[in-house]
Design a protein around this motif. Structure first.
Motif, PDB file in Angstrom:
ATOM      1  N   TYR A  70       0.843  -1.206   0.000  1.00 36.08           N
ATOM      2  CA  TYR A  70       0.000   0.000   0.000  1.00 36.08           C
ATOM      3  C   TYR A  70       0.874   1.250   0.000  1.00 36.08           C
ATOM      4  CZ  TYR A  70      -4.347  -2.552   0.822  1.00 36.08           C
ATOM      5  OH  TYR A  70      -5.426  -3.376   0.684  1.00 36.08           O
ATOM      6  N   ALA A  71       1.888   1.218   0.884  1.00 31.81           N
ATOM      7  CA  ALA A  71       2.765   2.388   0.982  1.00 31.81           C
ATOM      8  C   ALA A  71       3.526   2.602  -0.326  1.00 31.81           C
ATOM      9  CB  ALA A  71       3.736   2.217   2.143  1.00 31.81           C
ATOM     10  N   PHE A  72       4.040   1.509  -0.885  1.00 33.67           N
ATOM     11  CA  PHE A  72       4.794   1.632  -2.142  1.00 33.67           C
ATOM     12  C   PHE A  72       3.920   2.190  -3.257  1.00 33.67           C
ATOM     13  CE2 PHE A  72       8.052  -1.527  -0.548  1.00 33.67           C
ATOM     14  CZ  PHE A  72       9.105  -0.660  -0.663  1.00 33.67           C
ATOM     15  N   ARG A  73       2.640   1.758  -3.286  1.00 31.81           N
ATOM     16  CA  ARG A  73       1.740   2.252  -4.326  1.00 31.81           C
ATOM     17  C   ARG A  73       1.625   3.764  -4.270  1.00 31.81           C
ATOM     18  NH1 ARG A  73      -1.294  -1.985  -6.969  1.00 31.81           N
ATOM     19  NH2 ARG A  73       0.569  -3.141  -7.558  1.00 31.81           N
ATOM     20  N   ALA A  74       1.655   4.289  -3.028  1.00 29.24           N
ATOM     21  CA  ALA A  74       1.558   5.744  -2.890  1.00 29.24           C
ATOM     22  C   ALA A  74       2.932   6.398  -2.989  1.00 29.24           C
ATOM     23  CB  ALA A  74       0.900   6.093  -1.561  1.00 29.24           C
ATOM     24  N   GLY A  75       3.936   5.610  -3.346  1.00 30.52           N
ATOM     25  CA  GLY A  75       5.272   6.163  -3.504  1.00 30.52           C
ATOM     26  C   GLY A  75       6.021   6.363  -2.207  1.00 30.52           C
ATOM     27  N   LEU A  76       5.609   5.622  -1.161  1.00 34.95           N
ATOM     28  CA  LEU A  76       6.256   5.801   0.152  1.00 34.95           C
ATOM     29  C   LEU A  76       7.072   4.569   0.534  1.00 34.95           C
ATOM     30  CD1 LEU A  76       3.243   7.266   2.143  1.00 34.95           C
ATOM     31  CD2 LEU A  76       5.234   8.521   1.297  1.00 34.95           C
ATOM     32  N   TRP A  77       8.245   4.806   1.117  1.00 37.70           N
ATOM     33  CA  TRP A  77       9.068   3.717   1.657  1.00 37.70           C
ATOM     34  C   TRP A  77       8.776   3.600   3.143  1.00 37.70           C
ATOM     35  CZ3 TRP A  77      12.841   0.391  -0.382  1.00 37.70           C
ATOM     36  CH2 TRP A  77      13.018   0.504  -1.769  1.00 37.70           C
ATOM     37  N   ASN A  78       7.875   2.689   3.494  1.00 43.19           N
ATOM     38  CA  ASN A  78       7.495   2.578   4.901  1.00 43.19           C
ATOM     39  C   ASN A  78       8.463   1.665   5.656  1.00 43.19           C
ATOM     40  OD1 ASN A  78       6.168   2.645   7.294  1.00 43.19           O
ATOM     41  ND2 ASN A  78       4.529   1.253   6.686  1.00 43.19           N
ATOM     42  N   ILE A  79       9.676   2.187   5.884  1.00 44.69           N
ATOM     43  CA  ILE A  79      10.674   1.411   6.639  1.00 44.69           C
ATOM     44  C   ILE A  79      10.207   1.182   8.076  1.00 44.69           C
ATOM     45  CG2 ILE A  79      13.075   1.448   7.460  1.00 44.69           C
ATOM     46  CD1 ILE A  79      13.062   1.204   4.561  1.00 44.69           C
ATOM     47  N   GLY A  80       9.274   2.024   8.516  1.00 40.74           N
ATOM     48  CA  GLY A  80       8.811   1.929   9.908  1.00 40.74           C
ATOM     49  C   GLY A  80       7.940   0.724  10.191  1.00 40.74           C
ATOM     50  N   VAL A  81       7.808  -0.175   9.230  1.00 40.94           N
ATOM     51  CA  VAL A  81       6.906  -1.310   9.391  1.00 40.94           C
ATOM     52  C   VAL A  81       7.278  -2.169  10.610  1.00 40.94           C
ATOM     53  CG1 VAL A  81       8.217  -2.673   7.720  1.00 40.94           C
ATOM     54  CG2 VAL A  81       5.846  -3.237   8.141  1.00 40.94           C
ATOM     55  N   ALA A 283       9.034  -9.210  -5.506  1.00 43.70           N
ATOM     56  CA  ALA A 283       7.786  -9.309  -6.280  1.00 43.70           C
ATOM     57  C   ALA A 283       7.702  -8.192  -7.315  1.00 43.70           C
ATOM     58  CB  ALA A 283       6.590  -9.247  -5.349  1.00 43.70           C
ATOM     59  N   ASN A 284       8.719  -7.379  -7.389  1.00 48.97           N
ATOM     60  CA  ASN A 284       8.732  -6.235  -8.288  1.00 48.97           C
ATOM     61  C   ASN A 284       7.526  -5.332  -8.045  1.00 48.97           C
ATOM     62  OD1 ASN A 284       9.871  -4.639 -10.165  1.00 48.97           O
ATOM     63  ND2 ASN A 284       9.298  -5.869 -11.955  1.00 48.97           N
ATOM     64  N   PHE A 285       7.165  -5.203  -6.752  1.00 42.85           N
ATOM     65  CA  PHE A 285       6.097  -4.311  -6.305  1.00 42.85           C
ATOM     66  C   PHE A 285       4.729  -4.688  -6.874  1.00 42.85           C
ATOM     67  CE2 PHE A 285      10.150  -2.079  -6.487  1.00 42.85           C
ATOM     68  CZ  PHE A 285      10.325  -1.788  -5.148  1.00 42.85           C
ATOM     69  N   ARG A 286       4.575  -5.960  -7.272  1.00 38.62           N
ATOM     70  CA  ARG A 286       3.266  -6.414  -7.727  1.00 38.62           C
ATOM     71  C   ARG A 286       2.634  -7.288  -6.659  1.00 38.62           C
ATOM     72  NH1 ARG A 286       4.899  -9.490 -12.671  1.00 38.62           N
ATOM     73  NH2 ARG A 286       6.617  -9.771 -11.243  1.00 38.62           N
ATOM     74  N   LEU A 287       1.311  -7.355  -6.671  1.00 38.98           N
ATOM     75  CA  LEU A 287       0.610  -8.005  -5.564  1.00 38.98           C
ATOM     76  C   LEU A 287       0.634  -9.527  -5.659  1.00 38.98           C
ATOM     77  CD1 LEU A 287      -2.712  -6.843  -4.011  1.00 38.98           C
ATOM     78  CD2 LEU A 287      -2.258  -9.258  -4.348  1.00 38.98           C
TER      79      LEU A 287
END
Lengths: 343, 389
Positions: A70-81, A283-287
Motif C-alpha cells: 500500500y505504501a509503495f503504491r503511494a510512492g512511500l518507503w514505509n521502513i517503519g513497518v 515481487a517487483n512491487f506487484r501483488l
C-alpha cells in the motif's frame, strides 16, 4: 514474447542465478549443496507439523508485505513497518492483559486485533504526518520510530509489565490458553490467522487492482504533482496508504503475540518487517507474487534451522539465499529495463 | 506349505524382536542450547555434557541446536524446535536456559511420550510441570563460594565486583554465595575487618551480550577495573571478564578475574584467571538417560551437588572448581582447606545472622538456611552493593 511469459522467465532466471550463487558458496565451504537443499526442503515441507510452522511465519510476513505494498503504491518507503508491528504487539498485549480471567476470551482476542491494528496505524500515521507536514523523509522517521518502538517494548517488559518478581528478556508472563488464538489439534498455526491473511490478500487484490481507490493511489504514487489537476489530494492518499500499511503491520504484531509467542517478547517482530521489504522488492512491487514469495521465504526461515542441527552449518544461509534472491531480481529487472531502452 | 508359512512367520517375529531390541537400545537425545555450543561458558558446558553421555551410553546420539533465543534466531520458538527433534526420534530433550521455561513446558504438554529436562527451572517445585518434565541444576552456590573466597584472597584493594546477568532468584543466590565466600576469606583467613571489603554487583540485563539491548559486558568490566576493583567475578555465560582482565594486565594493571560455567574457560586468558567454578552436566545426563532407557523415569527436581571426595571428578561431581594458572601455591592450599571445610560441614556460610539488603532478616542468629530458602533468594544481602530487583 507474450507478456505473461516474461515474468515467468524472469522468475526462472532469478532462481537459476540464486541456485548457482548459493551452490558455489556451499561448495566453497566444502558442503554438499544437494544435502543442504534437501534439509531445507524436508525441514519446511517434510511434514504437516513443519509446514504449519512455515504458515506461522507466512502469516505475519504476508501481512507486512501487503501493508508495504500500500505504501509503495503511494510512492512511500514505509521502513517503519518493524516499529508498527511492535506497536501492534504492544496494543494487543495491553488489551489481553485486560482480558485476564474474563469469561469471554474471544471478545478480548477480537479487541486485541483491533487495538493492534489501531496502534500500528497510529504509529505509521505519525511517520506520515512528519512526512507531509514536517517535510521529513519517511525513511528517516521510520527508522527513528523503529528505535523508539524497541525502546518502548523493552521498557514495558522490564518495567510495568515485568513478570512477578523477575524482569526478564524472556518477555512478559505468558497468557493463559484461553487468550491464545484458537487452533486445532496437531496444528501449530491458528486457522483464524491463515484466514485473516488470505482475507487481507483478497481484499487488497480488489482494493488495489479493481477499485477506483487503487487506481487513484497508483496515480498519486507515480506522479504526486500531477494528480491535483484531477482534483485528488496526494496528501490524503499518502496518509491513507501509510495508515493502512501500519494497520496491517499492527495486525501482524498482534498475531505474533496471541498466536505465536503468547506473550510480549523484546524481539516480537522477528524481523518480518525488514524481510517483508525484500519480499515486495522481489515481487517487483506487484501483488500477486507476494503470497508465494512470502511462502518461499517463510519456508527458508523454518527449514534453515535444519542446517545447524544436521550439518553444523550456520542457519544464516537462509538469509544469504533471501538476499541473493533480491539482488538477482534487481539485476534481472535492471537488465530488462536496459533492454527496453535499447531496441 | 504350512510349515514354510510357520517358519516364515517365526522369522518375521524374530527379526521384529531383534530390531525392536536394537531400537530399544538406541537413544536420540535432543539438546537446546541458548548460546553458541562453543561459548567457553554455559552452553559449551552442556554441549560437553551431551558428548559425555554419548561416550558413556552406547547407542546414544545427541542432536543439538544452539543459539536458541529470539535475538539470534528470530521467529524460532522452543516448541517448534522440539517438534522437529521429536520427528527425528528424540525421546529425551534438554532445554538449557531459564529463558526457555514457558516454551519447554508448552512442548512437554504437546509431547507427553517424550521426557524433558529444564535446566535451572523450578516448574516441578511450583507444580506447573507436567509428569514428563523434570528440573536439573547444579549446586553452584558452593562453586561461587569458592570463587568469592579466591577473589578475596587475591584482592589487594578489597574491592571485588560481580558481573551479573539479569536479576532473578538464581542470580541473586549465586551473587550472595560469592559474597559469603569472599567475606569468609577476608575476615577468617586474612583476618581483615569486614567493613574494608566492598562487593559490588552490576547486572547487564541478560545471560550474554546482546548489542543494543544489554549493557556491554566488556564496558562494564572495564569500568570496574578503572574504578579500583581489582578482581571481577563473572556471573554471565561468556568470558568477557577474563578477556578484559587480561587486556588490563597487558596495560600494567594488577587485576584478575574468574569466569564461570565451563571447565576449560581459563584457557581463554590464563594469566588473568584465578579459577573457574563450573558445571559438569555429564553424570546427571547419564542418570537421566538411563532412567528413560530402562523405564524408571520419574519427575524430579534435581539439585546436584559436588562430590566432596573430589569436586573435580568428571564422573561423579556435578559442580567443581578448577584453580586457574594465576593462583599461587599458598592460596591454593588455603582454598583446599576451605573446600574441605565446606565438604565436612565445619564451614557453613548460610548461617545466621544474615539480613537482606533492606534490613529484613534472612536468617536469624544460628539459623541454617534450607534448600528452598537458598533457592528462592529474595534479595541481595546486607553488606553487598547493587540492585536486588
Amino acid at each position: 514474447m507474450k507478456p505473461v511469459l516474461r515474468p515467468a522467465i524472469d522468475g526462472l532466471l532469478i532462481l537459476v542465478l540464486v541456485f548457482l550463487f548459493t551452490s558455489a558458496l556451499l561448495l566453497l565451504v566444502d558442503t554438499s549443496p544437494v544435502e543442504a537443499y534437501g534439509h531445507l526442503l524436508r525441514g519446511s515441507f517434510g511434514s504437516w507439523s513443519k509446514f504449519s510452522r512455515v504458515l506461522n511465519v507466512w502469516v505475519p510476513l504476508t501481512l507486512c508485505s501487503m501493508g508495504l505494498l500500500y505504501a509503495f503504491r503511494a510512492g512511500l518507503w514505509n521502513i517503519g513497518v518493524e516499529g508498527q508491528m511492535v506497536l501492534g504487539a504492544i496494543g494487543a498485549t495491553a488489551v489481553l492483559n485486560g482480558g485476564l480471567g474474563s469469561d469471554t476470551p474471544l471478545l478480548w482476542l477480537g479487541l486485541a486485533l483491533l487495538a493492534g491494528m489501531l496502534l500500528g496505524a497510529l504509529w505509521a500515521l505519525l511517520a506520515g504526518w512528519l512526512k507531509v507536514w514536517g517535510g521529513v523523509h519517511e525513511i528517516f522517521t521510520g527508522l527513528g520510530l523503529n528505535f523508539v518502538a524497541v525502546g518502548l517494548v523493552l521498557w514495558l517488559i522490564f518495567g510495568p509489565w515485568k513478570r512477578p518478581g523477575i524482569a526478564s528478556m524472556s518477555g512478559t508472563q505468558p497468557f493463559p490458553r484461553e487468550l491464545w488464538f484458537p487452533t486445532l489439534e496437531g496444528w501449530r498455526v491458528s486457522p483464524f490467522a491463515i484466514g485473516l491473511a488470505l482475507l487481507v490478500v483478497l481484499l487488497s487484490l480488489w482494493l488495489l487492482q479493481r477499485s477506483r481507490f487503487g487506481l487513484e493511489l497508483k496515480a498519486v504514487g507515480q506522479n504526486p504533482r500531477a494528480v491535483p489537476l484531477y482534483g485528488l489530494s496526494p496528501v490524503r492518499y499518502m496518509l491513507i496508504a501509510i495508515t493502512l500499511s501500519g494497520a496491517l503491520a499492527g495486525l501482524a504484531g498482534t498475531l505474533q503475540v496471541s498466536g505465536v509467542y503468547h506473550r510480549l517478547i523484546p524481539a516480537i517482530s522477528s524481523g518480518y518487517g525488514y524481510l517483508g521489504l525484500l519480499v515486495v522488492m522481489l515481487a517487483n512491487f506487484r501483488l500477486l507474487p507476494i503470497p508465494f514469495i512470502a511462502l518461499f521465504f517463510a519456508a527458508l526461515n523454518v527449514g534453515s534451522i535444519q542446517l545447524p542441527m544436521m550439518m553444523q552449518l550456520d542457519s544464516s544461509l537462509s538469509g544469504v539465499i533471501q538476499g541473493a534472491c533480491v539482488l538477482s531480481a534487481l539485476l534481472v529487472f535492471g537488465l530488462r529495463r536496459l533492454q527496453r531502452r535499447s531496441p | 506349505m504350512s510349515r514354510i508359512l510357520l517358519r516364515f512367520a517365526l522369522l518375521v517375529l524374530l527379526t521384529g524382536a531383534v530390531t525392536s531390541f536394537a531400537a530399544g537400545k538406541e537413544l536420540v537425545f535432543g539438546m537446546l542450547l541458548v548460546g553458541p555450543y562453543n561459548d567457553h561458558g554455559w552452553s559449551q558446558a552442556h554441549y560437553e555434557g551431551g558428548r559425555y553421555l554419548e561416550r558413556k551410553i552406547p547407542g546414544a546420539r545427541m542432536i543439538y541446536i544452539d543459539k536458541v533465543n529470539p535475538a539470534d534466531r528470530p521467529g524460532v520458538t522452543v516448541p517448534m524446535v522440539v517438534d522437529d527433534l521429536v520427528d527425528k526420534g528424540a525421546t529425551l530433550i534438554v532445554a538449557n536456559s531459564d529463558d526457555m521455561k514457558d516454551g519447554i513446558r508448552e512442548a512437554a504438554l504437546q509431547h507427553p511420550e517424550v521426557k524433558f529436562v529444564h535446566i535451572s527451572g523450578d516448574d516441578v517445585l511450583t507444580g506447573k510441570a507436567p509428569e514428563n518434565l523434570s528440573n536439573l541444576m547444579g549446586r553452584m552456590v558452593y562453586g561461587k563460594m569458592m570463587a568469592g573466597f579466591t577473589a578475596a584472597l587475591k584482592s589487594r584493594s578489597g574491592r571485588i565486583a560481580y558481573l551479573g546477568p539479569l536479576i532473578n532468584d538464581e542470580t541473586r543466590r549465586l551473587a550472595v554465595a560469592a559474597w559469603l565466600g569472599a567475606r569468609y576469606a577476608w575476615t577468617e583467613v586474612l583476618g581483615k575487618p569486614a567493613d574494608q571489603l566492598r562487593f559490588k554487583v552490576s547486572w547487564i540485563g541478560f545471560w550474554f551480550n546482546i548489542p543494543g539491548v544489554t549493557a556491554d559486558p566488556n564496558q562494564v568490566v572495564r569500568n570496574f577495573f578503572d574504578s579500583g576493583y581489582d578482581v571481577v567475578l563473572s556471573g554471565i555465560d561468556t568470558t568477557e571478564a577474563i578477556v578484559v582482565a587480561q587486556q588490563k594486565r597487558l596495560e600494567g594493571q594488577d587485576v584478575f578475574a574468574l569466569p564461570y560455567d565451563y571447565v576449560g574457560s581459563c584457557q581463554t586468558a590464563p594469566e588473568a584467571c584465578l579459577g573457574v567454578p563450573y558445571f559438569n552436566w555429564g553424570p546427571e545426563y547419564v542418570k537421566l538417560a538411563r532412567s528413560v532407557l530402562d523405564g524408571t523415569w520419574k519427575q524430579r527436581w534435581i539439585w546436584a551437588g559436588p562430590d566432596w571426595k573430589d569436586i573435580n571428578d568428571p564422573d561423579t561431581s556435578a559442580v567443581g572448581f578448577l584453580p586457574g594458572p594465576a593462583l599461587d601455591v599458598v592460596n591454593k592450599e588455603r582454598l583446599q582447606a576451605f573446600i574441605t571445610g565446606l565438604g565436612d560441614g565445619s564451614i557453613q556460610l548460610f548461617r545466621g545472622p544474615l539480613d537482606y539488603q533492606d534490613g529484613t532478616p534472612f536468617l536469624k542468629a544460628g539459623e541454617i538456611a534450607d534448600d528452598k530458602k537458598i533457592w528462592y533468594m529474595q534479595q541481595l544481602l546486607k553488606g553487598m552493593e547493587g540492585p536486588s530487583k
